[in-house]
Design a protein around this motif. Structure first.
Motif, PDB file in Angstrom:
ATOM      1  N   LEU A  73      37.589  47.595  42.775  1.00  0.00           N
ATOM      2  CA  LEU A  73      36.775  48.361  41.825  1.00  0.00           C
ATOM      3  C   LEU A  73      37.616  49.456  41.154  1.00  0.00           C
ATOM      4  CD1 LEU A  73      33.267  49.186  43.377  1.00  0.00           C
ATOM      5  CD2 LEU A  73      33.725  47.950  41.257  1.00  0.00           C
ATOM      6  N   MET A  74      38.367  50.168  41.988  1.00  0.00           N
ATOM      7  CA  MET A  74      39.201  51.246  41.446  1.00  0.00           C
ATOM      8  C   MET A  74      40.260  50.674  40.512  1.00  0.00           C
ATOM      9  SD  MET A  74      39.517  54.439  41.331  1.00  0.00           S
ATOM     10  CE  MET A  74      40.706  55.694  40.834  1.00  0.00           C
ATOM     11  N   GLY A  75      40.848  49.555  40.908  1.00  0.00           N
ATOM     12  CA  GLY A  75      41.863  48.911  40.069  1.00  0.00           C
ATOM     13  C   GLY A  75      41.296  48.515  38.720  1.00  0.00           C
ATOM     14  N   LEU A  76      40.102  47.939  38.746  1.00  0.00           N
ATOM     15  CA  LEU A  76      39.481  47.517  37.483  1.00  0.00           C
ATOM     16  C   LEU A  76      39.125  48.732  36.623  1.00  0.00           C
ATOM     17  CD1 LEU A  76      37.168  44.666  38.833  1.00  0.00           C
ATOM     18  CD2 LEU A  76      39.238  44.380  37.439  1.00  0.00           C
ATOM     19  N   ALA A  77      38.637  49.789  37.288  1.00  0.00           N
ATOM     20  CA  ALA A  77      38.235  50.987  36.544  1.00  0.00           C
ATOM     21  C   ALA A  77      39.428  51.699  35.927  1.00  0.00           C
ATOM     22  CB  ALA A  77      37.477  51.943  37.458  1.00  0.00           C
ATOM     23  N   THR A  78      40.632  51.429  36.436  1.00  0.00           N
ATOM     24  CA  THR A  78      41.823  52.085  35.896  1.00  0.00           C
ATOM     25  C   THR A  78      42.742  51.077  35.201  1.00  0.00           C
ATOM     26  OG1 THR A  78      42.880  51.893  38.072  1.00  0.00           O
ATOM     27  CG2 THR A  78      41.795  53.969  37.598  1.00  0.00           C
ATOM     28  N   ASN A  79      42.156  49.994  34.740  1.00  0.00           N
ATOM     29  CA  ASN A  79      42.857  49.013  33.896  1.00  0.00           C
ATOM     30  C   ASN A  79      44.059  48.354  34.558  1.00  0.00           C
ATOM     31  OD1 ASN A  79      41.240  49.789  31.427  1.00  0.00           O
ATOM     32  ND2 ASN A  79      42.236  51.737  31.896  1.00  0.00           N
ATOM     33  N   CYS A  80      43.995  48.194  35.880  1.00  0.00           N
ATOM     34  CA  CYS A  80      45.112  47.564  36.596  1.00  0.00           C
ATOM     35  C   CYS A  80      45.007  46.039  36.582  1.00  0.00           C
ATOM     36  CB  CYS A  80      45.114  47.999  38.060  1.00  0.00           C
ATOM     37  SG  CYS A  80      45.641  49.683  38.357  1.00  0.00           S
ATOM     38  N   THR A  81      46.135  45.418  36.804  1.00  0.00           N
ATOM     39  CA  THR A  81      46.133  43.999  37.135  1.00  0.00           C
ATOM     40  C   THR A  81      45.768  43.884  38.611  1.00  0.00           C
ATOM     41  OG1 THR A  81      48.000  43.713  35.648  1.00  0.00           O
ATOM     42  CG2 THR A  81      47.596  41.933  37.235  1.00  0.00           C
ATOM     43  N   ILE A  82      44.837  42.982  38.922  1.00  0.00           N
ATOM     44  CA  ILE A  82      44.500  42.779  40.336  1.00  0.00           C
ATOM     45  C   ILE A  82      45.325  41.582  40.817  1.00  0.00           C
ATOM     46  CG2 ILE A  82      42.633  42.394  41.995  1.00  0.00           C
ATOM     47  CD1 ILE A  82      42.273  44.937  40.196  1.00  0.00           C
ATOM     48  N   ASN A  83      46.220  41.831  41.728  1.00  0.00           N
ATOM     49  CA  ASN A  83      47.066  40.738  42.195  1.00  0.00           C
ATOM     50  C   ASN A  83      46.270  39.799  43.092  1.00  0.00           C
ATOM     51  OD1 ASN A  83      49.359  41.576  40.830  1.00  0.00           O
ATOM     52  ND2 ASN A  83      49.941  42.969  42.497  1.00  0.00           N
TER      53      ASN A  83
END
Ligand code: ADP
Ligand code: ZN
Ligand code: MG
Length: 484
Positions: free
Chosen positions: A66-76
């Motif tokens: 969730l945090m990764g998506l909220a901060t525009n990260c690539t989710i590995n």
């Protein structure tokens, strides 16, 4: 504050640890509850007894994604846990389970506002999952005590690229991160209580220089303001060293908030000191498209979206929306108030001045605020439907702060209903004019501001209950009659 020597530029990268709000620990079923008896939330797994096997808490992965998506990260899709080995009394296992190579989230960014009001992108290098260590307590007796309840409590570490260039930007970044984790409901964001922690890496270089300078890392700051202060301190120190052509030594510093100074803790350890290696007890973490989409579907409204919606839906100025959406609790409170009243701007004004004023004065959080949103909404309605004046409303509000009684009840009991009956007001005006003949003369000779005096007198007679517009209007026409 301004960095005194503007030949130089500061370069800052932040590492933020956020404690996840899971019920149980990252790799065992122990409770994460804070405040239980020391060393009671433990089991062989989080104590690292020989032969035990850790089992990953699914929630930890979901919160991190969730945090990764909220901060525009690539989710590995594929990430692995590693052991970070070191000895410390509050780490009975002798290693911390973390992620090193192949973290779960990478290459994100968030936007912050710089001091000149511009948007600036701060890149996020990685977000990884790890477990917390225990706590050494130094001030309870002549011995140092160890409480290992916190061992195994899940954390995420959010690491920025060195994109931050001033202490103010660092402050803005931290505020944003706190806001995001709170909106996501994955961390309470309380830095004073240690559920959000920040290590700051800082170096200084000549403006225009591309190469990064030697950095130091500052730890032990327990508020955003302290991070800001510590950075000022360290930037000044490094700038002075540069000016005198002295060497900057790569090291870890501890911030002392009482002395407003940072002290060297140790020379910086290198990654190889930790002998990271893949944890043989844990499988790789696989987040496939399906799971990722499932998590994404649960994404709540984020601060930026809510900020825009408040402007759109409630026609609020940007300034108001910014303040109201700063924390999720405050934004929720506002939306509860405007469920009861359509006076959106009045609701905003009450919250920005009276509610926040009280919270700041008492140093409490929205959730501890004594007046319910419903009662504030009702109070605002009593003003807009003319039952009470806004001045009286402030009095009612003071009573509500103490009793949280319904405003209607207070108004009735204290007999505070606004007087809007012309006949009644005229009677009082006659009385006041009778007693102040000199002021009538002054008014007639052109001193308009005497009108204010008369309004004041009428309000005094009615204990502030007269409808001020009506008083004004009636007074003017009565005074005009004396001209003939
Ligand atoms: P380390 O190996 O010392 O932990 P990392 O490369 O992992 O260093 O970076 C840690 C943090 O320090 C990151 O936020 C990164 O952006 C920041 N950083 C790295 N080099 C510098 C530098 N020269 N000056 C300021 N910050 C830096
Ligand atoms: Zn346990
Ligand atoms: Mg590092």
């Amino acid at each position: 504050m301004q960095i005194k020597n503007n030949k130089y530029e500061a370069v800052i990268g932040l590492e933020v640890h956020a404690q996840l709000l899971t019920e149980t620990k990252a790799f065992c079923g122990c409770s994460t509850k804070f405040g239980n008896a020391p060393n009671s939330n433990v089991c062989p797994v989080c104590l690292g007894h020989p032969g035990v096997l850790p089992v990953l808490n699914k929630k930890v992965v979901e919160f991190t994604v969730l945090m990764g998506l909220a901060t525009n990260c690539t989710i590995n899709k594929h990430s692995i846990f590693a052991r970070k080995n070191y000895f410390y009394p509050d780490l009975p296992k002798g290693y911390q389970i973390s992620q090193y190579e192949e973290p779960i989230c990478e290459n994100g960014f968030i936007n912050i506002k710089t001091t000149d009001g511009m948007n600036k992108k701060i890149r996020i290098k990685r977000i990884h999952m790890e477990e917390d260590a225990g706590k050494s307590i130094h001030d309870q007796s002549e011995y140092t005590l160890v409480d290992v309840n916190r061992c195994g409590v899940p954390l995420i570490e959010i690491v920025t690229e060195p994109d931050i260039n001033s202490p103010e930007e660092a402050y803005q970044y931290l505020t944003k991160i706190k806001q995001i984790v709170q909106y996501l409901g994955i961390c309470d964001g309380n830095m004073e209580e240690g559920s959000l922690r920040c290590d700051a890496n800082v170096s200084v270089r000549l403006k225009g220089e591309k190469k990064l300078g030697v950095k130091t890392e500052i730890k032990n700051m327990n508020s955003f303001r302290n991070v800001e202060r510590a950075l000022y301190y360290e930037i000044e120190r490094q700038t002075d060293l540069m000016e005198y052509g002295e060497e900057i030594i790569q090291q870890t510093l501890l911030w002392n908030a009482d002395l407003n100074e940072a002290f060297p803790m140790r020379s910086k350890e290198e990654a190889h000191d930790y002998r990271y290696f893949p944890d043989p007890d844990l499988l790789p973490v696989i987040v496939d498209e399906e799971w990722k989409n499932e998590i994404a579907a649960r994404m709540p409204e984020l601060p930026e979206a809510r900020f825009n919606r408040f402007i759109e839906q409630y026609k609020l100025p940007e300034y108001d929306s910014e303040i109201l959406t700063q924390s999720k609790e405050l934004a929720d409170y506002y939306e509860k108030v405007v469920k009861l009243t359509t006076d959106f701007k009045a609701a905003s004004n009450w919250i920005m001045t009276d509610v926040l004023g009280f919270l700041n004065e008492k140093k409490i959080e929205v959730k501890q605020f004594p007046v319910t949103a419903e009662n504030l909404g009702k109070l605002i309605n009593l003003i807009s439907n003319g039952t009470i004046s806004s001045k009286i409303a402030k009095e009612v509000f003071q009573i509500m702060l103490e009793t949280n009684d319904e405003p209607e009840k207070i108004v009735k009991e204290q007999n505070l209903v606004q007087i809007s009956d012309e006949g009644e007001i005229i009677k009082i005006i006659y009385n006041v004019l009778e007693k102040n003949k000199n002021q009538i003369e002054e008014f007639l000779s052109g001193k308009d501001k005497v009108l204010g005096f008369f309004v004041g007198q009428v309000m005094k007679e009615t204990k502030g209950k007269a409808n001020p517009q009506l008083v004004n209007q009636l007074l003017k026409s009565e005074l005009e009659k004396y001209r003939k």
